[in-house]
Design an enzyme around this catalytic site. Structure first.
Site, PDB file in Angstrom:
ATOM      1  N   SER A 100      -6.150  -0.400  -2.783  1.00 54.72           N
ATOM      2  CA  SER A 100      -6.747   0.372  -1.693  1.00 54.72           C
ATOM      3  C   SER A 100      -7.799  -0.489  -0.998  1.00 54.72           C
ATOM      4  CB  SER A 100      -7.358   1.671  -2.224  1.00 54.72           C
ATOM      5  OG  SER A 100      -7.792   2.480  -1.149  1.00 54.72           O
ATOM      6  N   TYR A 127      -5.982   3.426   9.444  1.00 53.87           N
ATOM      7  CA  TYR A 127      -6.050   2.587   8.241  1.00 53.87           C
ATOM      8  C   TYR A 127      -6.676   3.363   7.085  1.00 53.87           C
ATOM      9  CZ  TYR A 127      -7.451  -1.280   5.174  1.00 53.87           C
ATOM     10  OH  TYR A 127      -7.632  -2.104   4.092  1.00 53.87           O
ATOM     11  N   LYS A 166      -4.963   4.328   3.352  1.00 58.23           N
ATOM     12  CA  LYS A 166      -5.532   3.869   2.091  1.00 58.23           C
ATOM     13  C   LYS A 166      -6.023   5.031   1.229  1.00 58.23           C
ATOM     14  CE  LYS A 166      -4.900  -0.559   2.286  1.00 58.23           C
ATOM     15  NZ  LYS A 166      -4.015  -1.241   1.307  1.00 58.23           N
TER      16      LYS A 166
END
Length: 330
Positions: free
Chosen positions: A170, A200, A204
């Site tokens: 991550s 983004y 993640k």
């Protein structure tokens, strides 16, 4: 630094075979993750879309491994055996390619000890893959979801795989979406330079949620998420540094930030290696945890660790994959 990869267990592939499958292992911190696993005796399958690039990387990895072994004493060389490096063709932007790559891997291996979902892209312009997903969401999360679903069966037999582990790479960037969200949100707004970070962060965060769900479904497998630290000298920032006029500004800013707070690619790999090799970690006590730079345990955002939101993300992903002909068992 509190982690030493050389102090972790070593394996002899002739006596204690260990198999790793990793995405994005031919460059950046993935390169050093593979290097250390190779030095520790793992058979490492590097999944990538470009055979030539991966083969060039494997040549460099073998060369670097020999250089490092040249600095070891006779006792260390006797007890530390090199593993193997192999290529799996797989394009995360194409779900059919993901399925094909997994099938090719299964034809060669009937076990999997370590699955590292490492590859990713960051802060790119809005776009969709041929499968109809936002490109960051598919690359960073959905394709890795599919890989984990397809390979987890090779990690289930306790008589074959003694200590199975799944690691999702991550980012501290998951904090860009610390609030509840739906994975169907596109964030396709102007200016991209702002909303790309929301996309983004969402991808993640979804990856951390996936780990939370996996450890509930497969309690025998150690499932963790990691944040490597601020690794600034990768190609992840290439989009920003190539922008007209302001690209130079971003390049200077990233250089300064990296000098003050950053870690090298090799240091960035240590959080993954800590979770992949650390003998003190177990599924019973460490499942679902989040580890940051050098393998130090931290807490991700509330949204990322909330099991209800994790279940919602899981259900949405299963439904969307099924729509595209990729059946998920549960």
């Amino acid at each position: 630094m509190s982690f030493d990869p050389d102090a972790q267990p070593y394996f002899d592939k002739q006596k204690d075979r260990r198999v790793c499958f990793i995405t994005g292992g031919n460059s950046g911190l993935g390169f050093y993750t593979v290097l250390h696993l190779y030095l520790h005796g793992y058979i490492v399958y590097i999944a990538g879309r470009n055979r030539q690039r991966v083969e060039v990387a494997m040549k460099k990895l073998r060369s670097e491994a020999l250089i490092r072994r040249a600095n070891q004493n006779a006792h260390e060389l006797e007890n530390r055996h090199l593993g193997e490096l192999k290529f799996v063709e797989l394009d995360l932007c194409k779900l059919k390619s993901v399925e094909h790559g997994v099938v090719q891997f299964k034809r060669q291996e009937k076990r999997l000890d370590l699955l590292i979902l490492n590859a990713g892209i960051m802060a790119v312009p809005y776009g969709k893959t041929k499968d109809g997903f936002e490109v960051q969401l598919q690359t960073n999360y959905i394709s890795h979801f599919l890989i984990a679903d397809r390979l987890v069966e090779l990690m289930q037999d306790p008589d074959v795989v003694k200590d199975p582990r799944i690691i999702y790479l991550s980012s501290v960037g998951h904090w860009f979406t610390p609030f509840p969200f739906k994975l169907s949100w596109q964030y396709n707004y102007w200016p991209n330079i702002v909303f790309t970070w929301f996309r983004y962060g969402m991808a993640k965060t979804a990856g951390i949620q996936m780990i939370r769900s996996l450890c509930k479904r497969h309690s025998n497998i150690l499932c963790v998420a990691v944040h490597p630290g601020f690794v600034m000298n990768t190609n992840l920032f290439s989009h920003f540094t190539r922008l007209p006029i302001i690209g130079l500004f971003f390049w200077v800013m990233f250089q300064i930030f990296g000098w003050l707070f950053g870690v090298s690619n090799e240091e960035g790999s240590y959080s993954t290696l800590r979770c992949g090799l650390g003998a003190d970690l177990t599924a019973a006590k460490d499942n679902g945890k989040y580890f940051a730079t050098f393998g130090v345990q931290e807490k991700p955002s509330w949204t990322a660790r909330n099991i209800d939101y994790a279940c919602e993300s899981w259900a949405w992903t299963v439904q969307e994959l099924r729509k595209r002909g990729h059946e998920i068992e549960n």
